[in-house]
Scaffold this active site. Structure first.
Site, PDB file in Angstrom:
ATOM      1  N   LYS A  44       0.822  -1.208   0.000  1.00 28.55           N
ATOM      2  CA  LYS A  44       0.000   0.000   0.000  1.00 28.55           C
ATOM      3  C   LYS A  44       0.857   1.259   0.000  1.00 28.55           C
ATOM      4  O   LYS A  44       0.551   2.250  -0.658  1.00 28.55           O
ATOM      5  CB  LYS A  44      -0.933   0.014   1.213  1.00 28.55           C
ATOM      6  CG  LYS A  44      -2.039  -1.018   1.131  1.00 28.55           C
ATOM      7  CD  LYS A  44      -2.929  -0.958   2.362  1.00 28.55           C
ATOM      8  CE  LYS A  44      -3.843  -2.154   2.434  1.00 28.55           C
ATOM      9  NZ  LYS A  44      -4.764  -2.268   1.294  1.00 28.55           N
ATOM     10  N   GLY A  45       1.948   1.228   0.763  1.00 30.90           N
ATOM     11  CA  GLY A  45       2.798   2.421   0.846  1.00 30.90           C
ATOM     12  C   GLY A  45       3.365   2.794  -0.511  1.00 30.90           C
ATOM     13  O   GLY A  45       3.253   3.947  -0.953  1.00 30.90           O
ATOM     14  N   GLU A 139       0.517  -1.149   7.200  1.00 28.78           N
ATOM     15  CA  GLU A 139       1.270  -2.350   6.828  1.00 28.78           C
ATOM     16  C   GLU A 139       2.717  -2.307   7.330  1.00 28.78           C
ATOM     17  O   GLU A 139       3.513  -3.163   6.968  1.00 28.78           O
ATOM     18  CB  GLU A 139       1.256  -2.545   5.295  1.00 28.78           C
ATOM     19  CG  GLU A 139      -0.093  -3.013   4.772  1.00 28.78           C
ATOM     20  CD  GLU A 139      -0.079  -3.344   3.285  1.00 28.78           C
ATOM     21  OE1 GLU A 139      -0.958  -4.106   2.855  1.00 28.78           O
ATOM     22  OE2 GLU A 139       0.790  -2.831   2.539  1.00 28.78           O
ATOM     23  N   THR A 207     -14.548   5.756   1.518  1.00 31.40           N
ATOM     24  CA  THR A 207     -14.658   5.481   0.083  1.00 31.40           C
ATOM     25  C   THR A 207     -15.605   4.311  -0.141  1.00 31.40           C
ATOM     26  O   THR A 207     -15.647   3.362   0.652  1.00 31.40           O
ATOM     27  CB  THR A 207     -13.282   5.179  -0.547  1.00 31.40           C
ATOM     28  OG1 THR A 207     -12.755   3.972   0.020  1.00 31.40           O
ATOM     29  CG2 THR A 207     -12.290   6.320  -0.319  1.00 31.40           C
ATOM     30  N   ASP A 211     -19.502   3.420  -5.953  1.00 34.28           N
ATOM     31  CA  ASP A 211     -20.568   4.268  -5.420  1.00 34.28           C
ATOM     32  C   ASP A 211     -20.063   5.624  -4.922  1.00 34.28           C
ATOM     33  O   ASP A 211     -20.842   6.408  -4.387  1.00 34.28           O
ATOM     34  CB  ASP A 211     -21.306   3.546  -4.286  1.00 34.28           C
ATOM     35  CG  ASP A 211     -22.158   2.404  -4.817  1.00 34.28           C
ATOM     36  OD1 ASP A 211     -22.617   2.514  -5.976  1.00 34.28           O
ATOM     37  OD2 ASP A 211     -22.322   1.400  -4.108  1.00 34.28           O
ATOM     38  N   GLY A 212     -18.748   5.886  -5.059  1.00 36.34           N
ATOM     39  CA  GLY A 212     -18.257   7.217  -4.746  1.00 36.34           C
ATOM     40  C   GLY A 212     -17.586   7.324  -3.392  1.00 36.34           C
ATOM     41  O   GLY A 212     -16.963   6.373  -2.920  1.00 36.34           O
ATOM     42  N   ASP A 234     -10.201  -3.330 -13.477  1.00 35.60           N
ATOM     43  CA  ASP A 234      -9.472  -3.926 -12.350  1.00 35.60           C
ATOM     44  C   ASP A 234      -9.400  -2.862 -11.244  1.00 35.60           C
ATOM     45  O   ASP A 234      -8.661  -1.899 -11.363  1.00 35.60           O
ATOM     46  CB  ASP A 234      -8.063  -4.328 -12.819  1.00 35.60           C
ATOM     47  CG  ASP A 234      -7.202  -4.895 -11.694  1.00 35.60           C
ATOM     48  OD1 ASP A 234      -7.721  -5.108 -10.584  1.00 35.60           O
ATOM     49  OD2 ASP A 234      -6.006  -5.120 -11.940  1.00 35.60           O
ATOM     50  N   ASP A 240      -5.655   2.992  -3.063  1.00 41.55           N
ATOM     51  CA  ASP A 240      -4.295   3.541  -2.931  1.00 41.55           C
ATOM     52  C   ASP A 240      -4.128   4.777  -3.813  1.00 41.55           C
ATOM     53  O   ASP A 240      -3.521   5.770  -3.400  1.00 41.55           O
ATOM     54  CB  ASP A 240      -3.251   2.483  -3.307  1.00 41.55           C
ATOM     55  CG  ASP A 240      -3.172   1.360  -2.275  1.00 41.55           C
ATOM     56  OD1 ASP A 240      -3.578   1.590  -1.125  1.00 41.55           O
ATOM     57  OD2 ASP A 240      -2.701   0.270  -2.630  1.00 41.55           O
TER      58      ASP A 240
HETATM   59  P1  ADP Z   1     -10.379   0.328  -1.797  1.00 42.99           P
HETATM   60  O1  ADP Z   1      -9.572  -0.035  -3.000  1.00 42.99           O
HETATM   61  O2  ADP Z   1      -9.538   0.783  -0.626  1.00 42.99           O
HETATM   62  O3  ADP Z   1     -11.425  -0.672  -1.405  1.00 42.99           O
HETATM   63  P2  ADP Z   1     -12.478   1.878  -3.073  1.00 42.99           P
HETATM   64  O4  ADP Z   1     -12.801   0.646  -3.870  1.00 42.99           O
HETATM   65  O5  ADP Z   1     -13.545   2.444  -2.200  1.00 42.99           O
HETATM   66  O6  ADP Z   1     -11.150   1.679  -2.210  1.00 42.99           O
HETATM   67  O7  ADP Z   1     -12.022   2.994  -4.151  1.00 42.99           O
HETATM   68  C1  ADP Z   1     -11.532   4.255  -3.772  1.00 42.99           C
HETATM   69  C2  ADP Z   1     -12.124   5.322  -4.657  1.00 42.99           C
HETATM   70  O8  ADP Z   1     -11.733   5.086  -6.032  1.00 42.99           O
HETATM   71  C3  ADP Z   1     -13.651   5.356  -4.674  1.00 42.99           C
HETATM   72  O9  ADP Z   1     -14.146   6.181  -3.624  1.00 42.99           O
HETATM   73  C4  ADP Z   1     -13.937   5.956  -6.048  1.00 42.99           C
HETATM   74  O10 ADP Z   1     -13.836   7.370  -6.005  1.00 42.99           O
HETATM   75  C5  ADP Z   1     -12.810   5.386  -6.904  1.00 42.99           C
HETATM   76  N1  ADP Z   1     -13.266   4.145  -7.558  1.00 42.99           N
HETATM   77  C6  ADP Z   1     -13.088   2.867  -7.122  1.00 42.99           C
HETATM   78  N2  ADP Z   1     -13.685   1.977  -7.943  1.00 42.99           N
HETATM   79  C7  ADP Z   1     -14.246   2.705  -8.933  1.00 42.99           C
HETATM   80  C8  ADP Z   1     -15.033   2.384 -10.100  1.00 42.99           C
HETATM   81  N3  ADP Z   1     -15.363   1.120 -10.400  1.00 42.99           N
HETATM   82  N4  ADP Z   1     -15.456   3.418 -10.896  1.00 42.99           N
HETATM   83  C9  ADP Z   1     -15.137   4.692 -10.605  1.00 42.99           C
HETATM   84  N5  ADP Z   1     -14.415   5.064  -9.521  1.00 42.99           N
HETATM   85  C10 ADP Z   1     -13.994   4.095  -8.689  1.00 42.99           C
END
Ligand code: ADP
Length: 293
Positions: A44-45, A139, A207, A211-212, A234, A240
């Site tokens: 992650k870092g 981590e 996050t 869904d934003g 993907d 990150d």
């Molecule tokens: P993590 O990888 O830590 O689980 P998230 O999946 O919540 O984090 O993704 C972090 C941010 O990246 C989301 O809040 C969103 O803004 C963006 N993001 C992640 N997946 C998508 C996607 N499928 N479409 C558009 N933006 C995304």
């Protein structure tokens, strides 16, 4: 933030990700033949430092790798992405490795922290000197994260904690984190946003993947930012990219609401490419998405 401070320091892990495709998980004692799908820089870092650098901020990293070929590879990939300076090295442990077993698209992941576990608190505190924004995850040893955040705070830097992977130890760090970033699972594992506020997190960013993202300030209504609509191929590393781009924007003097948009754009850009990082992430591609909103 003091004017004499510049750029981002990311305090965190650097791992070599070794990906093997297998038809099913091996049982204990069994040797199974798989397909070597590649070796990639990870942790992650390192992912977040690369995202910060690619988002346009001068970025350094406080990381510990081994005195080995994997350490050289990670250092070179960080440099190629624009991360400034040298990682710390130890001959007491090998570079951290993540063995990623890919079974028909689902992953089982085995992490050997190795050198990441040898990052000392005093070194982490020393490495954040001069940064305007310090970003850390969980981590590396929690003592190192605690020392880095406290030193950064004392020097007048802005501190961001990404509580990933979620650990109870994060709760003791909230007092030294200006901003806490968690995904939905991590927020739940740490007892929810209300509990995080109660335990001292003034600003919680949650996050929500496609869904934003929500911005929660203690005592105020949450502010919601929808995700940028992209064709996700993907989503590994989206979080990150989000954290790295958030740190970069804040180090560039951008206010939090706009920094959040840039971070969401970075997450969307990484989600629409294969791998945890992509060179398609640039200040220009972030600008283009944000302007199109
Ligand atoms: P993590 O990888 O830590 O689980 P998230 O999946 O919540 O984090 O993704 C972090 C941010 O990246 C989301 O809040 C969103 O803004 C963006 N993001 C992640 N997946 C998508 C996607 N499928 N479409 C558009 N933006 C995304």
């Amino acid at each position: 933030m003091s004017d004499s401070l510049t750029g981002v320091v990311v305090v965190g892990s650097a791992n070599l990700d070794i990906v093997v495709g297998i038809p099913r998980l091996p049982t204990l004692g069994e040797t199974l033949l798989g397909e070597a799908l590649g070796r990639f820089p990870g942790g992650k870092g390192l992912n977040q430092a690369v995202a910060s650098a690619r988002s346009g901020a001068p970025t350094r990293m406080c990381a510990m790798v081994g005195d080995d070929e994997a350490g050289d590879l990670l250092q070179a990939s960080a440099r190629d992405a624009g991360v400034i300076g040298e990682f710390r090295r130890t001959d007491a442990a090998p570079t951290g490795v993540a063995h990623i077993l890919s079974v028909h698209g689902d992953n089982s992941i085995l992490v050997a922290a190795g050198a990441n576990g040898a990052l000392a608190a005093a070194d982490a505190a020393a490495d954040v000197a001069g940064a305007s924004v310090v970003l850390a995850q969980l981590e590396v040893p929690v003592e190192a994260v605690a020392a880095a955040l406290a030193a950064a705070r004392a020097a007048g830097a802005l501190t961001i904690l990404n509580a990933a992977p979620a650990a109870e130890a994060a709760l003791a760090l909230l007092g030294d984190a200006d901003i806490l970033v968690v995904n939905e699972t991590e927020a739940d594992e740490l007892g929810g946003v209300a509990r995080l506020h109660a335990d001292g997190a003034a600003i919680v960013i949650r996050t929500l993947g496609a869904d934003g993202v929500e911005l929660h300030r203690a005592g105020e209504e949450p502010w919601y930012v929808p995700a940028f609509p992209v064709d996700a191929v993907d989503t590994t590393g989206a979080g990150d990219a989000f954290c790295g781009a958030l740190a970069a924007a804040l180090a560039g003097g951008i206010r939090l609401a706009d920094a959040l948009l840039r971070a969401a754009a970075a997450g969307a850009i990484v989600a629409s490419h294969r791998g945890a990082t992509t060179d398609a992430l640039t200040p220009d591609t972030i600008d283009a998405l944000v302007r199109g909103r």
